[in-house]
Design a protein around this motif. Structure first.
Motif, PDB file in Angstrom:
ATOM      1  N   ILE A  49      51.238 -51.964 116.151  1.00  0.00           N
ATOM      2  CA  ILE A  49      52.528 -51.540 115.622  1.00  0.00           C
ATOM      3  C   ILE A  49      53.546 -52.641 115.849  1.00  0.00           C
ATOM      4  O   ILE A  49      53.692 -53.144 116.953  1.00  0.00           O
ATOM      5  CB  ILE A  49      52.995 -50.238 116.305  1.00  0.00           C
ATOM      6  N   SER A  50      54.241 -53.000 114.804  1.00  0.00           N
ATOM      7  CA  SER A  50      55.295 -54.004 114.878  1.00  0.00           C
ATOM      8  C   SER A  50      56.640 -53.292 114.919  1.00  0.00           C
ATOM      9  O   SER A  50      56.795 -52.209 114.382  1.00  0.00           O
ATOM     10  CB  SER A  50      55.225 -54.901 113.643  1.00  0.00           C
ATOM     11  N   THR A  51      57.601 -53.926 115.543  1.00  0.00           N
ATOM     12  CA  THR A  51      58.950 -53.342 115.568  1.00  0.00           C
ATOM     13  C   THR A  51      59.925 -54.171 114.746  1.00  0.00           C
ATOM     14  O   THR A  51      61.126 -54.018 114.886  1.00  0.00           O
ATOM     15  CB  THR A  51      59.454 -53.229 117.016  1.00  0.00           C
ATOM     16  N   SER A  52      59.401 -55.038 113.872  1.00  0.00           N
ATOM     17  CA  SER A  52      60.283 -55.908 113.103  1.00  0.00           C
ATOM     18  C   SER A  52      61.042 -55.150 112.009  1.00  0.00           C
ATOM     19  O   SER A  52      62.083 -55.581 111.573  1.00  0.00           O
ATOM     20  CB  SER A  52      59.487 -57.058 112.495  1.00  0.00           C
ATOM     21  N   GLN A  53      60.499 -54.017 111.539  1.00  0.00           N
ATOM     22  CA  GLN A  53      61.176 -53.237 110.504  1.00  0.00           C
ATOM     23  C   GLN A  53      62.038 -52.173 111.179  1.00  0.00           C
ATOM     24  O   GLN A  53      61.608 -51.531 112.122  1.00  0.00           O
ATOM     25  CB  GLN A  53      60.140 -52.555 109.606  1.00  0.00           C
ATOM     26  N   THR A 129      53.725 -51.140 110.737  1.00  0.00           N
ATOM     27  CA  THR A 129      54.875 -50.437 111.313  1.00  0.00           C
ATOM     28  C   THR A 129      54.582 -48.942 111.394  1.00  0.00           C
ATOM     29  O   THR A 129      53.646 -48.445 110.777  1.00  0.00           O
ATOM     30  CB  THR A 129      56.158 -50.672 110.492  1.00  0.00           C
ATOM     31  N   SER A 130      55.396 -48.252 112.166  1.00  0.00           N
ATOM     32  CA  SER A 130      55.167 -46.818 112.360  1.00  0.00           C
ATOM     33  C   SER A 130      56.376 -45.998 111.922  1.00  0.00           C
ATOM     34  O   SER A 130      57.476 -46.517 111.783  1.00  0.00           O
ATOM     35  CB  SER A 130      54.840 -46.523 113.823  1.00  0.00           C
TER      36      SER A 130
END
Length: 165
Positions: A49-53, A129-130
């Motif tokens: 999971i990325s937190t960039s968005q 992303t989540s």
């Protein structure tokens, strides 16, 4: 015997670390023993999971492919796939297998409905992303979307495969 216990512990440690490979361990006892034990562990990778968005706040979202759309309302999450549920479930459906659904508690199940509201115009949940809302969490991956509820039941939904867990 001590070597066998050590190798089994090693296999369990590998399984706890995660990964998407298959490890095979072969143990052969010292002479004169000819006994062979094979242990195979298949590990499924956890989605990253990325937190960039920025977090989506909408009760709906769609995948970047625009083939899968999800919505939550009144404690139910529905994810429909425009290309249809493949392979089709063994149960009987009088209309079409459109996707997966689940409540906040309990298992997920295939969705039999007249048409798939693919959430056109909904925000796109970028790959990696989540999205979380109302007791549900979904992770967007290139291989499909994976969603879970409060009891950790859920499903994977993709163009050529679906799975409930």
């Amino acid at each position: 015997m001590g070597r066998l216990i050590f190798l089994l512990a090693l296999v369990l440690a590998i399984a706890a670390c995660g990964g998407g490979t298959t490890e095979t361990v072969t143990v052969t006892g010292p002479p004169p023993s000819t006994e062979t034990t094979v242990v195979t562990v298949t590990l499924e990778p956890e989605p990253t999971i990325s937190t960039s968005q920025p977090a989506l706040r909408s009760p709906t979202f769609q995948m970047p492919s625009k083939n899968i759309g999800c919505a939550t309302s009144q404690g139910v999450l529905v994810c429909d796939i425009l290309s249809g549920l493949k392979p089709e479930p063994n149960q009987q459906c009088e209309v079409d297998w459109t996707g997966m659904e689940m409540e906040r508690l309990g298992p997920a199940q295939p969705r039999c409905a007249r048409e798939a509201p693919a959430a056109p115009g909904s925000p796109v949940l970028e790959y990696g992303t989540s999205w979380s809302r109302g007791g549900f969490t979904c992770v967007s991956q290139k291989s499909g979307v994976q969603c879970r509820n409060q009891e950790n039941h859920g499903f994977l939904l993709a163009r050529t495969v679906w799975r409930q867990f």
